[in-house]
Design an enzyme around this catalytic site. Structure first.
Site, PDB file in Angstrom:
ATOM      1  N   GLU A  83     -11.013  -0.059   7.338  1.00 51.18           N
ATOM      2  CA  GLU A  83     -10.912  -1.303   8.109  1.00 51.18           C
ATOM      3  C   GLU A  83     -11.354  -1.093   9.552  1.00 51.18           C
ATOM      4  O   GLU A  83     -10.870  -0.178  10.225  1.00 51.18           O
ATOM      5  CB  GLU A  83      -9.475  -1.824   8.089  1.00 51.18           C
ATOM      6  CG  GLU A  83      -9.305  -3.162   8.796  1.00 51.18           C
ATOM      7  CD  GLU A  83      -7.909  -3.741   8.632  1.00 51.18           C
ATOM      8  OE1 GLU A  83      -7.486  -4.507   9.511  1.00 51.18           O
ATOM      9  OE2 GLU A  83      -7.245  -3.427   7.629  1.00 51.18           O
ATOM     10  N   LYS A 261       2.279  -5.211   7.738  1.00 50.98           N
ATOM     11  CA  LYS A 261       0.991  -4.699   7.263  1.00 50.98           C
ATOM     12  C   LYS A 261       0.223  -4.058   8.411  1.00 50.98           C
ATOM     13  O   LYS A 261      -0.413  -3.014   8.250  1.00 50.98           O
ATOM     14  CB  LYS A 261       0.175  -5.841   6.640  1.00 50.98           C
ATOM     15  CG  LYS A 261      -1.134  -5.393   5.982  1.00 50.98           C
ATOM     16  CD  LYS A 261      -2.327  -5.424   6.924  1.00 50.98           C
ATOM     17  CE  LYS A 261      -3.612  -5.034   6.208  1.00 50.98           C
ATOM     18  NZ  LYS A 261      -4.772  -4.969   7.129  1.00 50.98           N
ATOM     19  N   ASP A 277       1.386  11.012   0.095  1.00 50.70           N
ATOM     20  CA  ASP A 277       1.455   9.947  -0.905  1.00 50.70           C
ATOM     21  C   ASP A 277       1.585   8.588  -0.216  1.00 50.70           C
ATOM     22  O   ASP A 277       2.674   8.201   0.213  1.00 50.70           O
ATOM     23  CB  ASP A 277       2.649  10.206  -1.823  1.00 50.70           C
ATOM     24  CG  ASP A 277       2.691   9.265  -3.025  1.00 50.70           C
ATOM     25  OD1 ASP A 277       2.070   8.189  -2.967  1.00 50.70           O
ATOM     26  OD2 ASP A 277       3.367   9.600  -4.014  1.00 50.70           O
TER      27      ASP A 277
END
Length: 424
Positions: A83, A261, A277
């Site tokens: 992004e 987010k 992870d």
């Protein structure tokens, strides 16, 4: 060279010049530089050992966030993300925080929770007491499966037992609390949970089904704090706007999802870059945000008595600097060296600080200039390249689109043709 992450104009350097700076900062070897230069050098045979049905690999951009000062230590932050604007925004936020001392971060111990689900228990509450009475035996059996972890001071440290009322009836949930030290800990915790399951069935008279780690790592928290001078970030209106934006997120789940987010843009990029992870971290973060029964921001923003902006973040971060991909993937190994972290807890402090910086940058952009500005500048360049522009033509086409505020594929193609015709 002076070891500092403070660098004005880092974005103006070529990738090779940036790589040279990072090499000096982190004292990378020529081999490690070559690994970064060749997109990670993950061979197909290595990938085939990592996951199933391999047919190839998917490189994504790896950038460096500069200017980070965390607990009075300089860091260059590797971030793996596709992004646009995220790395630049983090760097700019870190620069602004640096003016007031940077970030202060702490972590709790690296304790993970291994759950053992027991069903068909004749007397659940009596079974709970029986398990607590057998605590030492259960911990000993768990620790026997990882003597190395125990020898380093880690291992199963405690046992918690709950009676859970579910749609399928009462269940007893036994939970091992395991200090994983510098590992993420999934393998160790799962092995321990499986090892104690037969004994737990004997004690309770029930049947064990699930024996697995929980990704809600609420005993493994990272916290960070930073103050931002109102003069540095654009004035009192910007401070008030960010506080108002936080209040919006704290009251509305639709806004809060996007608020969090933005935090995870930074968090996940560092987690991925270090071979950890991402799914476990994201699941844990969002579950923690909803732990009260209401989905809430992972950060807080307020004004201090002088009218400056103060932000904090708290989230669970199950990270490792040993084991897993952190030692298998050549780029992950190199990125950990660039960071220079000595423990999983230090890595957590870095990641939490990046998450706070990212949130600040997004909120400031929203209240001051709009989030699209940085995104669209890079999008314009991508469109220019997509329609066939190369070299200086990419910048020329992108600049025209930005000036016209017409960031579209068809307009990029038209501008490119116009420029080419003028050169004929």
């Amino acid at each position: 060279m002076e070891r500092t992450s403070k660098y004005s104009g880092f974005y103006k350097l070529t990738p090779e010049q940036r790589l040279e700076y990072v090499k000096g900062f982190a004292e990378l070897t020529d081999e490690e530089v070559s690994i970064l230069r060749t997109q990670g050098a993950l061979r197909l045979e290595d990938a085939n050992r990592m996951v199933e049905n391999v047919i190839g690999t998917l490189p994504i951009p790896l950038g460096i966030a500069v200017n980070f000062l965390i607990n009075k230590k300089d860091y260059l932050i590797p971030m793996a993300i596709e992004e646009p604007s995220v790395i630049a925004a983090a760097s700019n936020a870190a620069r602004m925080a640096r003016a007031t001392g940077g970030f202060t971060a702490t972590t709790t111990e690296s304790v993970m929770r291994g759950q053992v689900q027991i069903v068909n228990v004749p007397d659940p509450n009596r079974a709970r007491f029986a398990l607590l009475e057998a605590r030492e035996e259960i911990l000993n059996r768990a620790n026997s499966k990882d003597p190395f972890l125990v020898s380093k001071g880690g291992g199963a440290k405690d046992l918690e037992v709950r009676v859970l009322n579910t749609d399928a009836g009462l269940m007893v949930i036994a939970e091992l609390l395991v200090d994983c030290l510098d590992a993420m800990g999934a393998n160790a915790v799962n092995t321990m949970a499986e090892a104690v399951a037969p004994f737990i069935e004997e004690v309770t008279g029930g049947r064990v089904y699930l024996r697995i780690i929980s990704n809600l790592a609420d005993r493994r928290l990272a916290r960070a704090r930073a103050a931002f001078s109102k003069e540095v970030i654009g004035g009192e209106d910007v401070v008030d706007g960010i506080v108002q934006a936080y209040a919006f997120a704290a009251s509305d789940p639709y806004r809060c999802a996007t608020h969090n987010k933005g935090i995870m843009n930074g968090v996940t990029a560092v987690v991925l870059a270090t071979g950890n992870d991402t799914r476990a971290v994201e699941a844990g973060a969002h579950a923690y945000a909803a732990r009260t029964g209401k989905y809430l921001p992972l950060t807080t923003w307020e004004k201090d008595r002088d009218g400056n902006l103060v932000g904090t973040i708290e989230l669970p971060l199950a990270l490792g600097v040993v084991g897993g991909l952190t030692k298998v993937h050549p780029v992950a190994r190199t990125n950990l060296k660039i960071l220079g972290v000595k423990s999983s807890r230090e890595l957590g402090e870095v990641v939490a600080s990046v998450g706070l910086a990212q949130n600040f940058a997004a909120l400031r952009a929203l209240v001051a200039e709009g989030i699209q500005r940085g995104h669209m500048a890079l999008h314009a360049r991508n469109l220019a390249a997509e329609v066939g522009a190369t070299g200086d033509l990419i910048d020329a086409v992108a600049a025209r689109m930005m000036e016209e505020k017409a960031i579209r594929w068809d307009r990029a193609k038209q501008i490119l043709e116009e420029i080419k015709q003028k050169k004929v």
